[in-house]
Structure formats: C-alpha cells, structure tokens
Scaffold this active site. Sequence first.
Site, PDB file in Angstrom:
ATOM      1  N   SER A 140      17.406  36.819  21.201  1.00  0.00           N
ATOM      2  CA  SER A 140      15.931  37.157  21.325  1.00  0.00           C
ATOM      3  C   SER A 140      15.290  36.445  20.285  1.00  0.00           C
ATOM      4  O   SER A 140      15.820  36.254  19.067  1.00  0.00           O
ATOM      5  CB  SER A 140      15.785  38.646  21.287  1.00  0.00           C
ATOM      6  N   TYR A 153      18.188  46.826  17.956  1.00  0.00           N
ATOM      7  CA  TYR A 153      18.026  45.796  18.995  1.00  0.00           C
ATOM      8  C   TYR A 153      17.874  44.197  18.064  1.00  0.00           C
ATOM      9  O   TYR A 153      18.671  43.369  18.437  1.00  0.00           O
ATOM     10  CB  TYR A 153      16.864  45.756  19.559  1.00  0.00           C
TER      11      TYR A 153
END
Length: 255
Positions: A140, A153
Amino acid sequence: MDITANNTVFIPGATSGIGLALALALRAEGNTVVIGGRRADRLASIAAEYPDLGTVAVDTTDPASIAAAAKEVRERYPQLNVLITMAGIMRVEDWTRPDAFLDSAESVVTTNVLGPIRLIAAFVEHLREQPDATIMTVSSGLAFTPLAATPSYNASKAAIHLLSESLRLQLADTSVSVVEIVPPAVRTTLLPGQETSEFAMPLEDYVAEVVELLRSDPNAGEVQVERVKFLRHAEARGDYGDVVATLNAVDPHGK
C-alpha cells in the site's frame, strides 16, 4: 509477469474489490484464473456469473484452511504458476486506549502479514517447479507514508513491502519472480465510506492502469500507478513531512 502468457493464477481474497476486478482483468487477457474466499455463497454467486473463473474456499486467517486450499488448487490446477496474495483488512484504531485497539491490531496482522506468509509457504515449492512463475504481493502507499488512523494496517503493509524485497533477493536464482503491487486509496469497501470517497481512485481506473503497467513492463518488480507515487516517494523527494500532513488532513472515511 507476462499477463498474456496463458498463466494459471490463484488469487485468495478475490471475491470483491481489487481482487475480483484484477481477476476479471487477467481472465480477459487469456489467463486461467482461480479465486479464493471464505463465503461459500459469494463464491457460488461469482461462479454462476463468471463460469470460467475457478473458485476455491479458503480462510486466509486459518492455517488449516490455507493448507487444504493449497492442496486443492495444486491438484485441480497443476499448471498453476502465479499466486497473488490479495486478502487484507483495514481498521481505524485508537492506540491511546489499549482496550480499543489490541484485538483489531492482532486481526490485521493475522490477515495482512501471517496470511500472505502462510500462502507463500504453501505454494513456493510448487511455483519453483514451474518454468516461469510469479508471487505477487499487495502492499500500500501507506507502507511508505502513514495514515494516523490506521497504525496496524500501515505497519502490516510496510512488512509486506520488505518481505517482497527480501523474497525477491532469495528467489533471484529461481524461476519465481516477485512482484509487489502498491495501491493508493481505491474505491472499495476496505473502510466504511471509501467506496464513494472522492479522495480514493476509481476501482476500474486503478485496475486498468495496473494491467497496462504489467503489460508494458513484464519484468517490473513493483507496480506503482501514478496516484500512489505521492506517498511512495515522499521520503526520497524530501517532502515527507508535508505529505504526511496532507494525507492526514483527509478523513479516512472519505467524508
């Protein structure tokens, strides 16, 4: 990864969002694609709508489920040469209160870090036996520039980035290449409200750009759409502090 090479691809975590869209895009390029997911009803619905997509039940948080799914995929699709570790979750967490984040953090790490590790462990020997194979991971932009609201995350995706870099080194003398996809925010249900966020990239645009990047450079080690480079290269550009401030001025729910 040569996406036009009649690959056989397994994508656990592909019953919605980026995973399903990428599965359909790779199928359109002439590849045999198998998707995995936990929900039998969702898999059945997808199989009915797209009968040429293979489906396999798998819970990537459960080691026994991964082992069973890997055995089934290898038996049904012995030519399997691409694994895309797509499954992932994202949670907003408050780390000022231990009772408010620990369960969430453990779930995120189990899904986003242990899941891909266990999947790779289940398939790497098989992939090494193929003349041309690929492990594709999904990190990401938040692996490189943190969103304050989602600490676990961010950390999980940073781990996937360095895992990908390390695997690429270890597998350099084998038939297995390692490709890391680095998404920006994309309009999916990863967070509530993200599917309609103007801050997030439209799903169809994201997958189309990924496919074009893979097509134009089959040897790419990292797939970065233009939208993610703002986050991915902030430190190298020297504007990391400004990028962190800009990113965190945006509501993570897209409101």
